[in-house]
Design an enzyme around this catalytic site. Structure first.
Site, PDB file in Angstrom:
ATOM      1  N   ARG A 174       0.850  -1.191   0.000  1.00  0.00           N
ATOM      2  CA  ARG A 174       0.000   0.000   0.000  1.00  0.00           C
ATOM      3  C   ARG A 174       0.888   1.243   0.000  1.00  0.00           C
ATOM      4  NH1 ARG A 174      -1.268  -1.068   6.204  1.00  0.00           N
ATOM      5  NH2 ARG A 174      -0.281   0.740   7.176  1.00  0.00           N
ATOM      6  N   GLU A 233      10.031 -12.191 -10.417  1.00  0.00           N
ATOM      7  CA  GLU A 233       8.572 -12.186 -10.584  1.00  0.00           C
ATOM      8  C   GLU A 233       8.169 -12.091 -12.054  1.00  0.00           C
ATOM      9  OE1 GLU A 233       9.269 -11.038  -6.351  1.00  0.00           O
ATOM     10  OE2 GLU A 233      10.126 -10.366  -8.267  1.00  0.00           O
ATOM     11  N   ASP A 282      -6.974  -2.644   6.897  1.00  0.00           N
ATOM     12  CA  ASP A 282      -6.208  -3.605   6.108  1.00  0.00           C
ATOM     13  C   ASP A 282      -6.991  -4.866   5.787  1.00  0.00           C
ATOM     14  OD1 ASP A 282      -3.829  -4.624   4.834  1.00  0.00           O
ATOM     15  OD2 ASP A 282      -2.684  -3.388   6.236  1.00  0.00           O
TER      16      ASP A 282
END
Length: 483
Positions: A174, A233, A282
């Site tokens: 975030r 990734e 969250d």
């Protein structure tokens, strides 16, 4: 095949009547969050807000909010397709431990020819803004929950690289918007980007950072995958989508980003520069408290012409985290079996945030086999954060929570079958009495053996099952009963 970019996926969802355009003006302060949370929890469509107050950019939300949409985005019929592909390639290798997993994963990339490739003239650099022209307040950041500490970008894919090895990391964190040019980097203690930042700070160097929004779906998914630090990734994204990801050099930092992203932020992170970040509602369903985190100054913004911004809403489950977590659960089963070959299947319930509970089935072969598996899991990369491990026999369907509860509640003597240890917990875990570590439990809900001390007359009882001949007869005559 997976979709090459966000906008092509949105067009396909609209053709499927699985995307809703919202033309009315909507406020990113609480209103959008409330809308999206309701639509998510009802299994509703992807949303495209075309008139976001304070921004000229349309905002795509709930894009991966159902398994159907995430599978479509990745070009899959089921999550098991990737799982079977990985398992089939790894099976002849029989690698052992994390070193073997890294080597095997590298072979996957070599065998499928999917490393990322560099291109020039990338769509994401059709518009370039630098210096005083940068204005993060023109981007639709969300103030989602009433006690949030500010407005956040929740789906920015953060790129860093290790200052000494040059190994790249892609992570999803975030990002709190502090002002026109500053954002907070919520880098938790166990994350690779935090390690990169600490190494740069120790060397007295600034760390280059690039944050991409609206990326190709396979790239967005890969940013959430719990890969070991030296697994690229972008290799995994290419493997997932079955083709190489196109990358381009950033304009002001020595990093590469997806050529078909919608918006990219570039900047240099000064050592020791932090600001209070949070609170934030969250994915745990609770607010995480305010803490100091690195503050990044943005020097350059690149974007496509008429870009589409993308974000998500997190909060009390179920949310858009659910399909992403289920994909990871299925994709990584073959890799988990490399580390803990005893495992038959496993499940990470969304209600547990995917790290508060793990249900594992094993083909039990010897006394205390369940406890051996528990400790192996607690020693396995990010699974070390699991707080509760429930071990059941192989015939139990780990995704049938009613069956799991029946076994776990009925098959346990808590004076013998409960293992309690201490170890690391998630940075966001509010239940531990101190941050970063706390108590964990393992429940052995398997059939108990005489060698484990179960010596009652007759041994462990058999579960009730119907007579197979009678069951077959009743099935054949069911219509006769008029039921």
């Amino acid at each position: 095949m997976a979709y090459d970019d966000l906008r092509s996926l949105l067009r396909a969802l609209e053709r499927d009547r699985d995307l809703k355009r919202i033309k009315a003006e909507v406020d990113p302060y609480l209103e959008i969050g409330e809308i999206v949370d309701r639509v998510q929890k009802s299994g509703g469509p992807a949303l495209l807000f075309e008139n976001v107050k304070g921004s000229s950019l349309p905002l795509a939300m709930n894009v991966f909010g159902t398994d159907r949409r995430l599978l479509k985005a990745l070009g899959l019929e089921s999550y098991d397709e990737i799982s079977e592909k990985i398992g089939g390639l790894l099976k002849p290798e029989l690698p052992q431990g994390f070193v073997g997993m890294r080597e095997a994963f590298g072979k996957l990339g070599a065998m499928t020819h999917v490393p990322p490739k560099k291109v020039k003239g990338a769509p994401v650099q059709e518009v370039v803004l630098e210096g005083d022209d940068v204005d993060l307040e023109a981007l639709p950041a969300l103030f989602t929950w009433p006690e949030d500490g500010g407005s956040f970008f929740n789906l920015g894919l953060t790129h860093t690289k290790h200052p000494e090895t040059g190994v790249r990391n892609l992570g999803l964190y975030r990002l709190q918007r502090h002002d026109r040019r500053t954002i907070g980097m919520h880098w938790q203690i166990h994350k690779d980007s935090r390690n990169h930042y600490q190494v740069a700070a120790r060397r007295g160097e600034k760390l280059p950072v690039a944050i991409a929004f609206g990326c190709p779906p396979a790239v967005t998914y890969a940013s959430t995958a719990p890969l070991p630090g030296d697994i690229d990734e972008y290799l995994f994204a290419g493997f997932t989508q079955g083709k190489r990801v196109e990358m381009t050099d950033c304009r002001t930092v020595p990093l590469q980003v997806p050529a078909h992203a919608e918006v990219v932020l570039e900047g240099w992170l000064e050592p020791g520069k932090t600001l209070p970040e949070g609170p934030f509602g969250d994915h745990t369903g609770f607010y995480t408290p305010q803490e100091d985190f690195p503050a990044l100054t943005i020097d350059c913004v690149t974007m496509r012409k008429r870009p589409v911004f993308q974000s998500i809403v997190v909060g009390r489950p179920p949310t858009e985290d659910g399909p992403l977590g289920r994909a990871t659960e299925r994709f990584f089963l073959p890799l988990l079996k490399i580390i803990v070959p005893d495992i038959v299947d496993y499940h990470l319930p969304e209600a547990g945030g995917f790290h508060n509970c793990m249900i594992v089935s094993i083909d039990k072969k010897y006394p205390k086999h369940a406890q051996k598996v528990m400790h192996a899991i607690w020693g396995a990369h990010m699974l070390s954060l699991e707080k509760l491990i429930v071990v059941v026999d192989a015939e139990c369907n780990v995704r049938d929570l009613h069956e799991v509860a029946w076994r776990a509640l009925g098959n346990v003597d808590y004076s013998r079958d409960l293992t309690v240890v201490e170890g690391p917990v998630d940075h966001l875990d509010h239940a531990s009495y101190q941050q970063f570590w706390g108590g964990k439990a393992g429940v052995d809900a398997t059939t108990k053996l005489p060698e484990e001390g179960y010596t009652r007359d007759g041994g462990w009882p058999h579960a009730i099952e119907s007579d197979p001949d009678v069951a077959r007869l009743v099935t054949e005559r069911w219509k006769e009963y008029g039921l």
